[in-house]
Design an enzyme around this catalytic site. Structure first.
Site, PDB file in Angstrom:
ATOM      1  N   SER A 143       1.802 -21.314  25.295  1.00 11.06           N
ATOM      2  CA  SER A 143       0.979 -20.538  24.364  1.00 11.06           C
ATOM      3  C   SER A 143       0.201 -21.538  23.529  1.00 11.06           C
ATOM      4  O   SER A 143       0.584 -22.715  23.446  1.00 11.06           O
ATOM      5  CB  SER A 143       1.898 -19.712  23.447  1.00 11.06           C
ATOM      6  N   TYR A 156       8.856 -18.458  16.780  1.00  8.77           N
ATOM      7  CA  TYR A 156       8.243 -18.444  18.126  1.00  8.77           C
ATOM      8  C   TYR A 156       7.564 -19.781  18.456  1.00  8.77           C
ATOM      9  O   TYR A 156       7.786 -20.336  19.546  1.00  8.77           O
ATOM     10  CB  TYR A 156       7.269 -17.269  18.182  1.00  8.77           C
ATOM     11  N   LYS A 160       7.949 -22.484  21.667  1.00 10.17           N
ATOM     12  CA  LYS A 160       6.818 -22.809  22.551  1.00 10.17           C
ATOM     13  C   LYS A 160       6.475 -24.301  22.484  1.00 10.17           C
ATOM     14  O   LYS A 160       6.086 -24.890  23.504  1.00 10.17           O
ATOM     15  CB  LYS A 160       5.604 -21.938  22.216  1.00 10.17           C
TER      16      LYS A 160
HETATM   17  P1  NAI Z   1       5.077  -8.731  28.002  1.00 12.37           P
HETATM   18  O1  NAI Z   1       6.008  -8.408  26.891  1.00 12.37           O
HETATM   19  O2  NAI Z   1       3.952  -7.772  28.311  1.00 12.37           O
HETATM   20  O3  NAI Z   1       5.898  -8.999  29.354  1.00 12.37           O
HETATM   21  C1  NAI Z   1       6.997  -9.840  29.337  1.00 12.37           C
HETATM   22  C2  NAI Z   1       7.897  -9.536  30.509  1.00 12.37           C
HETATM   23  O4  NAI Z   1       9.042 -10.419  30.410  1.00 12.37           O
HETATM   24  C3  NAI Z   1       8.439  -8.092  30.482  1.00 12.37           C
HETATM   25  O5  NAI Z   1       8.386  -7.534  31.776  1.00 12.37           O
HETATM   26  C4  NAI Z   1       9.868  -8.277  29.996  1.00 12.37           C
HETATM   27  O6  NAI Z   1      10.763  -7.272  30.474  1.00 12.37           O
HETATM   28  C5  NAI Z   1      10.222  -9.650  30.542  1.00 12.37           C
HETATM   29  N1  NAI Z   1      11.311 -10.282  29.799  1.00 12.37           N
HETATM   30  C6  NAI Z   1      11.453 -10.332  28.457  1.00 12.37           C
HETATM   31  N2  NAI Z   1      12.594 -10.946  28.138  1.00 12.37           N
HETATM   32  C7  NAI Z   1      13.181 -11.300  29.301  1.00 12.37           C
HETATM   33  C8  NAI Z   1      14.406 -11.949  29.624  1.00 12.37           C
HETATM   34  N3  NAI Z   1      15.248 -12.343  28.659  1.00 12.37           N
HETATM   35  N4  NAI Z   1      14.705 -12.152  30.914  1.00 12.37           N
HETATM   36  C9  NAI Z   1      13.871 -11.732  31.897  1.00 12.37           C
HETATM   37  N5  NAI Z   1      12.718 -11.098  31.656  1.00 12.37           N
HETATM   38  C10 NAI Z   1      12.378 -10.876  30.365  1.00 12.37           C
HETATM   39  O7  NAI Z   1       4.502 -10.189  27.652  1.00 12.37           O
HETATM   40  P2  NAI Z   1       3.118 -10.890  28.038  1.00 12.37           P
HETATM   41  O8  NAI Z   1       2.156 -10.634  26.968  1.00 12.37           O
HETATM   42  O9  NAI Z   1       2.755 -10.581  29.441  1.00 12.37           O
HETATM   43  O10 NAI Z   1       3.540 -12.441  27.906  1.00 12.37           O
HETATM   44  C11 NAI Z   1       4.025 -13.172  29.018  1.00 12.37           C
HETATM   45  C12 NAI Z   1       4.185 -14.637  28.591  1.00 12.37           C
HETATM   46  O11 NAI Z   1       2.955 -15.136  28.095  1.00 12.37           O
HETATM   47  C13 NAI Z   1       5.221 -14.864  27.481  1.00 12.37           C
HETATM   48  O12 NAI Z   1       5.900 -16.074  27.701  1.00 12.37           O
HETATM   49  C14 NAI Z   1       4.353 -14.983  26.239  1.00 12.37           C
HETATM   50  O13 NAI Z   1       4.974 -15.741  25.234  1.00 12.37           O
HETATM   51  C15 NAI Z   1       3.157 -15.691  26.816  1.00 12.37           C
HETATM   52  N6  NAI Z   1       1.944 -15.510  26.031  1.00 12.37           N
HETATM   53  C16 NAI Z   1       1.363 -14.274  25.893  1.00 12.37           C
HETATM   54  C17 NAI Z   1       0.213 -14.134  25.153  1.00 12.37           C
HETATM   55  C18 NAI Z   1      -0.477 -12.830  24.982  1.00 12.37           C
HETATM   56  O14 NAI Z   1      -1.432 -12.767  24.172  1.00 12.37           O
HETATM   57  N7  NAI Z   1      -0.105 -11.768  25.653  1.00 12.37           N
HETATM   58  C19 NAI Z   1      -0.412 -15.289  24.489  1.00 12.37           C
HETATM   59  C20 NAI Z   1       0.273 -16.539  24.708  1.00 12.37           C
HETATM   60  C21 NAI Z   1       1.409 -16.628  25.450  1.00 12.37           C
END
Ligand code: NAI
Length: 258
Positions: A143, A156, A160
């Site tokens: 991130s 957080y 990261k």
């Molecule tokens: P999201 O919340 O939409 O999806 C995350 C997925 O990970 C979900 O399917 C959830 O069930 C799964 N998950 C959560 N905890 C888990 C665990 N303990 N074990 C296995 N699976 C687990 O999140 P998003 O937005 O798609 O983010 C994905 C990655 O990108 C994350 O690492 C987030 O920190 C990173 N990120 C996202 C940004 C954004 O603006 N959406 C910006 C920067 C980084």
């Protein structure tokens, strides 16, 4: 799509939705065989069915990446089916934002367990197979919080920052054995998580407009844009890159002051 991942066995964590699902779709379109890991059993099954309708045959493993034993079981199941792992994308992550002195031990531990240790559990589980093969590509979804701070988001960014450190330290240690480890640093990306967060503001449209105004490209990114970067770093096109971080934030982290 051009078959850039044909016959590669790729594991994607947090694949049930958001950025992870977009990465899985893009990998499938590029010819990869997929092992999808998520803690959300229903979401993962629904997404695997969606991918299946396009002709892909992903394997799924329900696991909390914060638990080492669960990760080892998931990776063992994928290895039992495919015999190897060529690519690992550590994407699963959660937002944990709190006032530092009010943060509970449980919340601190959950943040570190999922956002930092989870990636290490996954890497530790796939490394023996990658070392035996003499090659492997690992992509960690970090991130902009891995090198910049938004006030009020503790702890957080601590996790990261650690994920970027993990990327760089392991990249150097395992480069001689043919394993590449890179990171992507997304800024605001339009996923359910970000939509839910925006919906908490009294005026979500105004909050969105304010954020878009802070981004030099004047828009929030898409999961598909991050997925393109993941394909690039997973593919042999980046055979000479390791320990790198590819920022995808519309230029936001370059700005010193507004
Ligand atoms: P999201 O919340 O939409 O999806 C995350 C997925 O990970 C979900 O399917 C959830 O069930 C799964 N998950 C959560 N905890 C888990 C665990 N303990 N074990 C296995 N699976 C687990 O999140 P998003 O937005 O798609 O983010 C994905 C990655 O990108 C994350 O690492 C987030 O920190 C990173 N990120 C996202 C940004 C954004 O603006 N959406 C910006 C920067 C980084």
């Amino acid at each position: 799509m051009t078959g850039r991942l044909t016959d590669k066995v790729a594991i994607v964590t947090g694949a049930a939705r958001g950025i992870g699902a977009a990465i899985a779709r893009a990998f499938a379109a590029e010819g990869a065989q997929l092992g999808l890991v998520d803690i959300d059993a229903d979401g993962l099954a629904a997404f695997a069915a969606e991918l299946g309708a396009t002709g892909a045959r992903p394997m799924t493993a329900v696991a909390n990446i914060g638990e080492r034993a669960a990760v080892e079981a998931a990776v063992a199941a994928i290895l039992a089916r495919h015999g190897r792992v060529d690519v690992l994308v550590n994407n699963a992550g959660i937002n944990v934002f709190a006032d530092p002195l009010e943060l509970s031990d449980e919340a601190w531990q959950r943040c570190m367990a999922v956002n930092l240790e989870g990636a290490w559990h996954m890497i530790r589980a796939v490394l023996p197979a990658m070392l035996a093969a003499g090659r492997g590509a690992i992509v960690n979804i970090a991130s902009t919080h891995a090198f910049s701070i938004i006030p009020g988001t503790f702890p957080y960014p601590v996790a990261k920052h650690g994920l970027l450190g993990l990327t760089r330290a392991l990249a150097v240690d395992y480069a001689p054995q043919g394993i590449r480890i890179n990171a992507i640093a997304p800024g605001y990306i339009e996923t359910d998580k970000v939509r839910d967060w925006l919906a908490e503001f009294p005026d979500p449209a105004a909050a969105r407009a304010r954020i878009e105004g802070l981004i030099p490209l004047r828009r929030i990114g898409t999961p598909e844009q991050v997925a393109h970067a993941a394909v690039f770093l997973a593919s042999d096109e980046t055979a000479f890159s390791t320990g790198s971080v590819l920022t995808m934030d519309g230029g936001r982290s370059v700005v010193y002051h507004d």
